[in-house]
Design a protein around this motif. Structure first.
Motif, PDB file in Angstrom:
ATOM      1  N   GLY A  22      44.180  32.662  37.422  1.00 31.51           N
ATOM      2  CA  GLY A  22      45.420  32.009  37.832  1.00 31.51           C
ATOM      3  C   GLY A  22      46.590  32.973  37.811  1.00 31.51           C
ATOM      4  N   ALA A  23      46.670  33.803  36.771  1.00 29.17           N
ATOM      5  CA  ALA A  23      47.751  34.796  36.698  1.00 29.17           C
ATOM      6  C   ALA A  23      47.635  35.800  37.844  1.00 29.17           C
ATOM      7  CB  ALA A  23      47.710  35.514  35.351  1.00 29.17           C
ATOM      8  N   LEU A  24      46.425  36.205  38.159  1.00 27.66           N
ATOM      9  CA  LEU A  24      46.225  37.090  39.313  1.00 27.66           C
ATOM     10  C   LEU A  24      46.615  36.391  40.614  1.00 27.66           C
ATOM     11  CD1 LEU A  24      42.839  38.836  38.425  1.00 27.66           C
ATOM     12  CD2 LEU A  24      45.106  39.885  38.516  1.00 27.66           C
ATOM     13  N   LEU A  35      48.901  26.456  40.095  1.00 24.77           N
ATOM     14  CA  LEU A  35      48.111  25.226  40.146  1.00 24.77           C
ATOM     15  C   LEU A  35      46.807  25.388  39.366  1.00 24.77           C
ATOM     16  CD1 LEU A  35      47.763  22.354  41.239  1.00 24.77           C
ATOM     17  CD2 LEU A  35      46.735  23.355  43.293  1.00 24.77           C
ATOM     18  N   LEU A  36      46.156  26.534  39.510  1.00 26.61           N
ATOM     19  CA  LEU A  36      44.926  26.798  38.756  1.00 26.61           C
ATOM     20  C   LEU A  36      45.207  26.805  37.262  1.00 26.61           C
ATOM     21  CD1 LEU A  36      41.919  27.487  38.769  1.00 26.61           C
ATOM     22  CD2 LEU A  36      42.550  29.896  39.060  1.00 26.61           C
ATOM     23  N   ILE A  37      46.320  27.374  36.848  1.00 23.31           N
ATOM     24  CA  ILE A  37      46.691  27.391  35.435  1.00 23.31           C
ATOM     25  C   ILE A  37      46.923  25.971  34.926  1.00 23.31           C
ATOM     26  CG2 ILE A  37      48.547  28.057  33.838  1.00 23.31           C
ATOM     27  CD1 ILE A  37      48.740  30.698  35.479  1.00 23.31           C
ATOM     28  N   ILE A  38      47.645  25.175  35.689  1.00 25.52           N
ATOM     29  CA  ILE A  38      47.944  23.795  35.278  1.00 25.52           C
ATOM     30  C   ILE A  38      46.665  22.981  35.131  1.00 25.52           C
ATOM     31  CG2 ILE A  38      49.011  21.638  36.089  1.00 25.52           C
ATOM     32  CD1 ILE A  38      51.197  23.519  37.383  1.00 25.52           C
ATOM     33  N   ILE A  39      45.801  23.040  36.131  1.00 22.79           N
ATOM     34  CA  ILE A  39      44.548  22.267  36.086  1.00 22.79           C
ATOM     35  C   ILE A  39      43.663  22.739  34.938  1.00 22.79           C
ATOM     36  CG2 ILE A  39      42.395  21.823  37.332  1.00 22.79           C
ATOM     37  CD1 ILE A  39      44.108  21.814  39.920  1.00 22.79           C
ATOM     38  N   THR A  40      43.572  24.050  34.747  1.00 23.74           N
ATOM     39  CA  THR A  40      42.738  24.592  33.670  1.00 23.74           C
ATOM     40  C   THR A  40      43.235  24.120  32.308  1.00 23.74           C
ATOM     41  OG1 THR A  40      42.178  26.538  34.978  1.00 23.74           O
ATOM     42  CG2 THR A  40      41.895  26.721  32.606  1.00 23.74           C
ATOM     43  N   LEU A  41      44.533  24.168  32.081  1.00 19.69           N
ATOM     44  CA  LEU A  41      45.062  23.745  30.785  1.00 19.69           C
ATOM     45  C   LEU A  41      44.808  22.265  30.531  1.00 19.69           C
ATOM     46  CD1 LEU A  41      48.432  25.722  30.711  1.00 19.69           C
ATOM     47  CD2 LEU A  41      46.426  26.096  29.254  1.00 19.69           C
ATOM     48  N   ALA A  57      48.446  22.766  25.512  1.00 18.58           N
ATOM     49  CA  ALA A  57      48.239  22.565  26.948  1.00 18.58           C
ATOM     50  C   ALA A  57      49.489  21.978  27.605  1.00 18.58           C
ATOM     51  CB  ALA A  57      47.039  21.651  27.188  1.00 18.58           C
ATOM     52  N   ILE A  58      50.112  21.014  26.953  1.00 16.14           N
ATOM     53  CA  ILE A  58      51.310  20.396  27.531  1.00 16.14           C
ATOM     54  C   ILE A  58      52.427  21.421  27.662  1.00 16.14           C
ATOM     55  CG2 ILE A  58      53.160  18.715  27.090  1.00 16.14           C
ATOM     56  CD1 ILE A  58      50.923  16.868  25.935  1.00 16.14           C
ATOM     57  N   LEU A  59      52.627  22.234  26.621  1.00 19.99           N
ATOM     58  CA  LEU A  59      53.642  23.281  26.690  1.00 19.99           C
ATOM     59  C   LEU A  59      53.321  24.262  27.821  1.00 19.99           C
ATOM     60  CD1 LEU A  59      56.143  24.728  25.619  1.00 19.99           C
ATOM     61  CD2 LEU A  59      54.643  25.903  23.982  1.00 19.99           C
ATOM     62  N   GLY A  60      52.051  24.653  27.920  1.00 17.94           N
ATOM     63  CA  GLY A  60      51.642  25.568  28.980  1.00 17.94           C
ATOM     64  C   GLY A  60      51.842  24.975  30.367  1.00 17.94           C
ATOM     65  N   VAL A  61      51.511  23.699  30.528  1.00  9.49           N
ATOM     66  CA  VAL A  61      51.694  23.031  31.821  1.00  9.49           C
ATOM     67  C   VAL A  61      53.175  22.983  32.189  1.00  9.49           C
ATOM     68  CG1 VAL A  61      51.548  20.788  32.993  1.00  9.49           C
ATOM     69  CG2 VAL A  61      49.555  21.700  31.801  1.00  9.49           C
ATOM     70  N   VAL A  62      54.019  22.642  31.230  1.00  7.04           N
ATOM     71  CA  VAL A  62      55.460  22.580  31.493  1.00  7.04           C
ATOM     72  C   VAL A  62      55.974  23.956  31.920  1.00  7.04           C
ATOM     73  CG1 VAL A  62      57.716  22.273  30.377  1.00  7.04           C
ATOM     74  CG2 VAL A  62      55.914  20.573  30.033  1.00  7.04           C
ATOM     75  N   LEU A  63      55.560  25.013  31.226  1.00  8.64           N
ATOM     76  CA  LEU A  63      55.997  26.364  31.580  1.00  8.64           C
ATOM     77  C   LEU A  63      55.514  26.761  32.973  1.00  8.64           C
ATOM     78  CD1 LEU A  63      55.398  28.090  28.136  1.00  8.64           C
ATOM     79  CD2 LEU A  63      57.615  27.730  29.253  1.00  8.64           C
ATOM     80  N   ALA A 153      53.983  31.986  33.902  1.00  7.10           N
ATOM     81  CA  ALA A 153      52.526  31.810  33.814  1.00  7.10           C
ATOM     82  C   ALA A 153      51.997  32.542  32.588  1.00  7.10           C
ATOM     83  CB  ALA A 153      51.852  32.333  35.085  1.00  7.10           C
ATOM     84  N   GLY A 154      52.535  33.723  32.319  1.00  9.30           N
ATOM     85  CA  GLY A 154      52.143  34.461  31.118  1.00  9.30           C
ATOM     86  C   GLY A 154      52.488  33.711  29.843  1.00  9.30           C
ATOM     87  N   LEU A 155      53.653  33.066  29.825  1.00 12.26           N
ATOM     88  CA  LEU A 155      54.028  32.255  28.664  1.00 12.26           C
ATOM     89  C   LEU A 155      53.106  31.044  28.520  1.00 12.26           C
ATOM     90  CD1 LEU A 155      57.919  32.400  28.916  1.00 12.26           C
ATOM     91  CD2 LEU A 155      56.452  33.538  27.229  1.00 12.26           C
TER      92      LEU A 155
END
Length: 170
Positions: A22-24, A35-41, A57-63, A153-155
């Motif tokens: 996702g970061a790539l 989107l890949l990061i959000i779904i994965t989390l 996961a919620i914090l990661g999705v929000v970021l 995304a890194g955060l």
């Protein structure tokens, strides 16, 4: 003798790999990175559950959502300020995809820049300076948008890593 890895460990390892993809995808927009990061989390939190996975996961999705939205708004505003309509952007995206096929992965950026400049050159009645200025501003906006989205995304991934460490801490 080593124990077989648990389903939670395997799930976390696969999620980690998908987050790296996702970061790539944020930097090389072949995959929809945020989107890949959000779904994965979300899937990781559902499969792991518990009092640590969900907040991480919620914090990661929000970021990730903030990064995705900020990138889009920042880029869109700059393009609007430079009065660059959708047509040249669509041409730039098309030439970026062609560039990606011809000269991966740098062709993506070279194709986008060349397509944008060419479309602006034609649109601005063969004025090199105006086309160059508009293209440079647009490229700067796209670059800043990608940088902002990548940072957030890194955060988001850091939230996952901290949550994973706490979850698996003995």
């Amino acid at each position: 003798m080593l124990d077989a890895p648990s389903a939670e460990a395997i799930t976390t390892a696969v999620a980690g790999l998908l987050l790296v993809l996702g970061a790539l995808g944020v930097v090389l927009p072949i995959l929809p990175g945020s989107l890949l990061i959000i779904i994965t989390l979300i899937v990781w939190a559902v499969l792991l559950g518990g009092p640590v996975a969900w907040p991480a996961a919620i914090l990661g999705v929000v970021l990730a959502v903030i990064g995705w939205g900020s990138s889009t708004v920042l880029t869109g505003r700059s393009l609007h300020r430079q009065q660059i309509p959708r047509g040249p952007i669509m041409i730039a995206i098309l030439t970026a995809l062609i560039g990606l096929i011809v000269f991966p992965p740098l062709g993506l950026f070279i194709g986008f820049a060349a397509g944008l400049f060419g479309a602006e050159f034609v649109r601005r009645e063969r004025d090199w300076r105006a086309a160059g200025t508009a293209s440079l501003h647009a490229l700067r906006a796209v670059g800043l948008g990608i940088l902002l989205e990548f940072l957030l995304a890194g955060l988001a991934i850091s939230s996952f890593l901290i949550g994973s460490l706490i979850h698996f801490w003995p």
